[in-house]
Design an enzyme around this catalytic site. Sequence first.
Site, PDB file in Angstrom:
ATOM      1  N   ASN A  13      35.699  18.557  22.934  1.00  0.00           N
ATOM      2  CA  ASN A  13      35.454  18.170  24.323  1.00  0.00           C
ATOM      3  C   ASN A  13      36.810  18.042  25.009  1.00  0.00           C
ATOM      4  O   ASN A  13      37.511  17.054  24.829  1.00  0.00           O
ATOM      5  CB  ASN A  13      34.685  16.835  24.345  1.00  0.00           C
ATOM      6  CG  ASN A  13      34.452  16.332  25.751  1.00  0.00           C
ATOM      7  OD1 ASN A  13      34.700  17.036  26.731  1.00  0.00           O
ATOM      8  ND2 ASN A  13      33.980  15.098  25.867  1.00  0.00           N
ATOM      9  N   TRP A  14      37.167  19.065  25.779  1.00  0.00           N
ATOM     10  CA  TRP A  14      38.505  19.083  26.389  1.00  0.00           C
ATOM     11  C   TRP A  14      38.618  18.140  27.585  1.00  0.00           C
ATOM     12  O   TRP A  14      39.727  17.911  28.080  1.00  0.00           O
ATOM     13  CB  TRP A  14      38.856  20.504  26.833  1.00  0.00           C
ATOM     14  CG  TRP A  14      39.075  21.487  25.726  1.00  0.00           C
ATOM     15  CD1 TRP A  14      38.932  21.271  24.377  1.00  0.00           C
ATOM     16  CD2 TRP A  14      39.495  22.845  25.871  1.00  0.00           C
ATOM     17  NE1 TRP A  14      39.226  22.420  23.689  1.00  0.00           N
ATOM     18  CE2 TRP A  14      39.581  23.401  24.576  1.00  0.00           C
ATOM     19  CE3 TRP A  14      39.796  23.652  26.969  1.00  0.00           C
ATOM     20  CZ2 TRP A  14      39.957  24.727  24.359  1.00  0.00           C
ATOM     21  CZ3 TRP A  14      40.175  24.965  26.752  1.00  0.00           C
ATOM     22  CH2 TRP A  14      40.260  25.499  25.458  1.00  0.00           C
ATOM     23  N   LYS A  15      37.488  17.664  28.083  1.00  0.00           N
ATOM     24  CA  LYS A  15      37.496  16.783  29.267  1.00  0.00           C
ATOM     25  C   LYS A  15      38.282  17.446  30.421  1.00  0.00           C
ATOM     26  O   LYS A  15      38.191  18.657  30.576  1.00  0.00           O
ATOM     27  CB  LYS A  15      38.035  15.398  28.894  1.00  0.00           C
ATOM     28  CG  LYS A  15      37.298  14.830  27.672  1.00  0.00           C
ATOM     29  CD  LYS A  15      37.587  13.396  27.413  1.00  0.00           C
ATOM     30  CE  LYS A  15      36.824  12.940  26.169  1.00  0.00           C
ATOM     31  NZ  LYS A  15      36.989  11.527  25.898  1.00  0.00           N
ATOM     32  N   HIS A 106      27.492  11.832  28.383  1.00  0.00           N
ATOM     33  CA  HIS A 106      28.764  11.283  27.893  1.00  0.00           C
ATOM     34  C   HIS A 106      29.031   9.948  28.588  1.00  0.00           C
ATOM     35  O   HIS A 106      28.751   9.800  29.786  1.00  0.00           O
ATOM     36  CB  HIS A 106      29.900  12.277  28.154  1.00  0.00           C
ATOM     37  CG  HIS A 106      31.150  11.905  27.418  1.00  0.00           C
ATOM     38  ND1 HIS A 106      31.969  10.885  27.824  1.00  0.00           N
ATOM     39  CD2 HIS A 106      31.691  12.392  26.270  1.00  0.00           C
ATOM     40  CE1 HIS A 106      32.971  10.762  26.966  1.00  0.00           C
ATOM     41  NE2 HIS A 106      32.830  11.670  26.016  1.00  0.00           N
ATOM     42  N   GLU A 108      31.613   8.688  29.729  1.00  0.00           N
ATOM     43  CA  GLU A 108      32.455   8.798  30.931  1.00  0.00           C
ATOM     44  C   GLU A 108      31.599   9.187  32.138  1.00  0.00           C
ATOM     45  O   GLU A 108      31.860   8.750  33.263  1.00  0.00           O
ATOM     46  CB  GLU A 108      33.584   9.812  30.684  1.00  0.00           C
ATOM     47  CG  GLU A 108      34.645   9.221  29.752  1.00  0.00           C
ATOM     48  CD  GLU A 108      35.444  10.236  28.961  1.00  0.00           C
ATOM     49  OE1 GLU A 108      35.419  11.437  29.295  1.00  0.00           O
ATOM     50  OE2 GLU A 108      36.099   9.828  27.982  1.00  0.00           O
ATOM     51  N   GLU A 178      28.702   8.151  20.139  1.00  0.00           N
ATOM     52  CA  GLU A 178      30.101   7.879  20.490  1.00  0.00           C
ATOM     53  C   GLU A 178      30.224   6.434  20.971  1.00  0.00           C
ATOM     54  O   GLU A 178      29.992   6.148  22.151  1.00  0.00           O
ATOM     55  CB  GLU A 178      30.545   8.823  21.609  1.00  0.00           C
ATOM     56  CG  GLU A 178      30.476  10.284  21.249  1.00  0.00           C
ATOM     57  CD  GLU A 178      31.415  11.112  22.104  1.00  0.00           C
ATOM     58  OE1 GLU A 178      32.254  11.812  21.541  1.00  0.00           O
ATOM     59  OE2 GLU A 178      31.322  11.029  23.343  1.00  0.00           O
ATOM     60  N   GLY A 184      38.982   7.677  22.738  1.00  0.00           N
ATOM     61  CA  GLY A 184      40.336   7.772  23.279  1.00  0.00           C
ATOM     62  C   GLY A 184      41.192   6.549  23.002  1.00  0.00           C
ATOM     63  O   GLY A 184      42.273   6.398  23.563  1.00  0.00           O
ATOM     64  N   SER A 222      37.714   9.072  18.659  1.00  0.00           N
ATOM     65  CA  SER A 222      38.965   9.114  17.901  1.00  0.00           C
ATOM     66  C   SER A 222      38.840   9.816  16.547  1.00  0.00           C
ATOM     67  O   SER A 222      39.468   9.411  15.573  1.00  0.00           O
ATOM     68  CB  SER A 222      39.543   7.704  17.729  1.00  0.00           C
ATOM     69  OG  SER A 222      39.838   7.143  18.993  1.00  0.00           O
ATOM     70  N   GLY A 244      40.552  14.093  22.129  1.00  0.00           N
ATOM     71  CA  GLY A 244      41.998  14.290  22.044  1.00  0.00           C
ATOM     72  C   GLY A 244      42.436  15.282  20.970  1.00  0.00           C
ATOM     73  O   GLY A 244      43.267  16.161  21.237  1.00  0.00           O
TER      74      GLY A 244
HETATM   75  P1  PGA Z   1      38.252  11.153  21.621  1.00  0.00           P
HETATM   76  O1  PGA Z   1      37.043  11.540  22.606  1.00  0.00           O
HETATM   77  O2  PGA Z   1      38.116  12.011  20.390  1.00  0.00           O
HETATM   78  O3  PGA Z   1      39.501  11.447  22.392  1.00  0.00           O
HETATM   79  O4  PGA Z   1      38.099   9.697  21.294  1.00  0.00           O
HETATM   80  C1  PGA Z   1      35.767  11.820  22.117  1.00  0.00           C
HETATM   81  C2  PGA Z   1      34.817  12.093  23.263  1.00  0.00           C
HETATM   82  O5  PGA Z   1      34.850  11.365  24.258  1.00  0.00           O
HETATM   83  O6  PGA Z   1      34.009  13.042  23.191  1.00  0.00           O
END
Ligand code: PGA
Length: 263
Positions: A13-15, A106, A108, A178, A184, A222, A244
């Site tokens: 997931n590159w966001k 997600h 976010e 998640e 993150g 993470s 990440g």
């Molecule tokens: P992260 O993000 O690996 O940077 O913690 C995971 C995600 O939000 O899909």
Amino acid sequence: MSGSAITPWVVGNWKMNPMQAEAQALVSGFKKLLQKNEIKQEDCYLAVAPTLLALAEVQAQLADSVRAVYSVAQDVSAIAGTGAYTGEVSAELLVDHRIECVLIGHSERREIFAETPAMLNEKVKHALNAGLTVIYCVGESLAQRDNGQAEQVVLQQICDIAAVVTAQQWQKVVVAYEPIWAIGTGKTASPADAQAMHAKIRQGLTQITPFGPSMAILYGGSVKAENAVELAACPDINGALVGGASLTAESFYEIAQAFANTK
Ligand code: PGA
């Protein structure tokens, strides 16, 4: 090798990352690693979710990869079809561009963009009806975990979509657990805690659909090369949604290898 019957998924997931030149380098680096030491198709599904702007370019760049690497949309409109909806991209438009998979729910999107269960249900419904595979994200906040509500919150998020997913469509749903406090932050849920939640999710899914026992449940938060082997060894963790660490070809490749090795 645990010999799990469920083919794992490793999804990057590159966001809202990276810039165009870095994205091109990332994809070509990943393709080279696959070419050097192939991860077999049947051992692991691989996918990346670039920004919408980069989706077509990444898809084109991946077309001559030694194996399939799917391009995933990070989001989809709650409105179906085509029409006067400035800024929106519908499930039908994604399918028209040969995109096969989308992330929905997600944390976010839920938190920063205030996406409600009702909105998410519209997205899930239209995505599945258009033929997309949905990676549906669930997870509790730290406060909810500290209050002992983690399980209830996560199972409610699963139950929410049961209102719109038809009996056959459950085959096209992948769940990603998640925990928000692990995204993150560098804090990963311990493999034991993650496995415990995944087992509960599996139980919940199995009550809803006969496909429950064979559905892939991914862990996210993470995930990195250093903890992937331990997470991959858990029986109900069938892959990873990686933020990440998916922005570096080597670490994304190592995570994919860790999950492929469980087959
Ligand atoms: P992260 O993000 O690996 O940077 O913690 C995971 C995600 O939000 O899909």
